[in-house]
Each structure stands twice: as structure tokens, then as C-alpha cells.
Design an enzyme around this catalytic site. Structure first.
Site: not given
Length: 360
Positions: A38, A40, A43, A59, A162
Site C-alpha cells: 500500500c 501508506s 509514506h 498493514h 486496508c
């Protein structure tokens, strides 16, 4: 166990041997089967969001329960589970008022005086987003996972942890789309495509997808978009307003850029709602103009699709098993853990939807 460890932001992850503790009360040890890659995670890897190091990202996962702590009652050994980063305590104000995704109660983590869940020798490996899933095993609080139908393929189930929970949850929970209403989805990565698919399931009228990549726009149309537009076109927002005859009821931003958030607001009709899902740079702000406010427009966040994941995730699994939720189309590639840095490189290019790391 083997895990992909991040020792320093803006450096490649390293495959290392990491020790995992035995489950304490209310903890569950899971053998990881699959993990989605992902943005995320990117980041944190690229340093846009801070995190203690070393750490193991990841995650969006699914796996099989290997062991449980003494007081675990929600899952048992052998259960197939999907994990969710928005672990909940069950007793704080957020939880008891039905906003479980907002829970930040520290009781779901180990006390600072207890041994860490993950370690390398004497060094603590900090758990990322309550999961640290780029590893052969995950040790999590029991409220960070939920049992699912064992017939559900685990590589597809991982996406529900997610991307689908966030994108579909934005439609089903955060915005509560009414059949016949118009929806615009800005960004057709994993989250955006899940939102498009969910809008179709919810009975939305026109579903307009915006993305600069033609292949992603084609996938959006396959998943239920009635129209797709190049997000880089100078007339993109105007086209959405024209197609929807005055603007959409709901605009869902699934990119994490100020420009795409501004587009989400611009395409709204009077009284419409823009929901921001993407992780923006921390210094950025998104807002409404005075005229937007006078027009009754609304702007909101949608953390993890405002989920109640012990209920939502089994329902999303059921949607897949019944052929309503198309997870196969979202997956662009499957790869071993050793290729995790290649997956992040693909994410940086912005052309891919979802890569999935598979184990064993």
C-alpha cells in the site's frame, strides 16, 4: 522469522531474521499468507511520515492463526483471519459510540515495561501500525484481526484489510451513498477502485472515475464506473459537473495530494460531500471557500473507511464470494517478500494498482 526491516527512511528494506515473542493475554500469533503493498507504507519508507526505527512496515494482510494468548476469545488456532490496523479497545468513548476506527487506547499495545513483540537480539523492532505484516508471522492484539470464511482466497482477502475497507467503507459507512446518487472517485489505485466497486454495489447512479493513467481508468470502468476522465485534463472537473448535471453528491479522494482534494471539492453539487481518504503530506491543508460553505458543501475525512471491521470485513468477504466485489481485477502482481523493494519502486511510478506479497 524472516521479515523486511526498515532501518532508516529513504533506504531499501532489508530481509532479516527477527524474533517474535509468545502471545500474551489478548494477543494472537498469525502465520502471514499474503500482504498488499500500500502507498501508506511508502509514506513511511520514504520519510514523509515519521516512525521509530528499526521497524517492519506492512498493514494489509491475511493469514492463519498459529497460537493465542490465555484470554483470547474472538479467534482460535486454525482460523483464517484478515488483520486491520485500526485495532480497537472496545471500551473507550470512540468504541462504545460506534466509532471504533478512531480508537487510540493504549491498552491494545504491550506496556513499555513488557518485552517487545518484535526484536533482533537486544534491539527492539518497532511494530508499525499495530501489525508489521511484511514478515512471516504477525503478533497482534486480538482486536486487530477477525476470522473469515476459510473458502476465501487469502491473497484476495489481504486487500480487504486496508484498500477495500478504506475505499468501500468510504461508500458504505462514511458517505452512506443512497441508490441513484452520483459519485466521483479521484484516483484509481487500490482504494479508489474499491470505492468505485462499492459505489456500484450501493446502487449509485453515475460513477465517474478520474485518473491520469489510461489503464487504471479502464479498470475503473470494468469495476463499475459509468464514465472515466483523464485527471490531468484541464477540463476534468468541468466534465464531471457536466456529466452529473451540476455536480456530484459525493466525491471521494483516494490519492493524497492537495490538487486532487481541491478537485474533489470542485466537482460537488450544492449540498454535496467530499471525503478525503489519501494520506496528504503532513504540512498540507484542505478547505472550503466561503461560497462552498454558502452552497452547503461539506468536507470530511474517512479514516480506514470509518470501519467496524469485525462486522464489515466478513461482509466484504461475502460480497467477494457472491461475485459482487471484484478483488481479482485490483491485483496487478504477486511476488515473494524478497521483491518488496521492487514493489515500492512500482508504487513510486504510479502506474500500478496493487501488488501482493505472498508467503509459502
Amino acid at each position: 522469522m524472516k521479515a523486511a526491516v526498515l532501518f532508516e527512511a529513504k533506504t531499501p528494506l532489508s530481509i532479516e531474521e527477527v524474533s517474535v515473542s509468545k502471545p500474551s493475554p489478548h494477543e494472537v500469533l498469525i502465520r502471514t499468507a499474503a500482504v498488499g503493498v500500500c502507498r501508506s507504507d511508502l509514506h513511511f519508507v520514504d520519510g514523509a511520515y515519521p516512525h521509530p526505527m528499526p521497524t517492519i512496515p506492512g498493514h494489509e494482510a491475511a493469514g492463519v492463526v498459529e497460537a493465542v494468548g490465555d484470554e483470547v476469545s474472538s479467534v482460535k488456532v486454525g482460523d483464517h483471519v484478515v488483520t486491520c490496523l485500526s485495532v480497537f479497545c472496545g471500551h473507550c468513548e470512540h468504541c462504545v459510540t460506534g466509532h471504533m476506527s478512531l480508537c487510540v487506547d493504549s491498552s491494545t499495545k504491550r506496556p513499555k515495561t513488557a518485552p517487545p513483540r518484535l526484536s533482533m537480539g537486544d534491539q527492539t523492532v518497532h511494530q508499525m501500525l499495530n501489525l508489521s505484516a511484511y514478515a512471516e508471522q504477525m503478533l497482534v492484539h486480538e482486536h486487530a484481526c477477525v476470522a473469515i470464511d476459510r473458502d476465501m482466497p487469502l491473497d484476495r482477502a489481504a486487500l480487504i484489510g486496508c484498500a477495500v475497507t478504506t475505499g468501500a467503507g468510504a461508500v458504505f459507512n462514511t458517505t452512506d451513498v443512497t441508490p441513484g446518487e452520483t459519485v466521483c472517485v479521484v484516483g484509481c489505485g487500490g482504494i479508489g477502485l474499491a470505492a468505485v466497486n462499492a459505489a456500484k454495489i450501493a446502487g449509485a447512479g453515475k460513477i465517474i472515475a478520474l485518473d491520469p493513467v489510461a489503464e487504471k481508468r479502464a479498470l475503473a470502468e470494468k469495476l463499475g464506473a459509468t464514465h472515466s476522465i483523464d485527471a490531468l485534463s484541464e477540463t476534468a472537473a468541468d466534465e464531471v459537473v457536466e456529466i452529473s448535471r451540476g455536480g456530484v453528491h459525493h466525491a471521494i479522494e483516494a490519492v493524497g495530494r492537495p490538487q486532487s482534494a481541491a478537485t474533489a471539492v470542485k466537482v460537488l453539487r450544492r449540498g454535496g460531500t467530499a471525503t478525503i481518504l489519501g494520506m496528504m503530506p503532513l504540512a498540507e491543508k484542505v478547505g472550503l471557500s466561503a461560497m462552498d460553505l454558502l452552497s452547503g458543501k461539506k468536507l470530511q475525512g474517512g479514516l480506514m473507511g470509518s470501519n467496524r471491521f469485525p462486522v464489515d470485513i466478513p461482509r466484504l468477504v461475502d460480497f467477494y464470494m457472491r461475485g459482487l466485489l471484484d478483488l481479482d481485477t485490483i491485483i496487478a502482481d504477486r511476488m515473494p517478500l524478497e521483491r518488496i523493494n521492487d514493489a515500492f519502486d512500482e508504487l513510486r511510478k504510479g502506474d500500478t494498482t496493487r501488488s501482493v506479497v505472498v508467503f509459502g
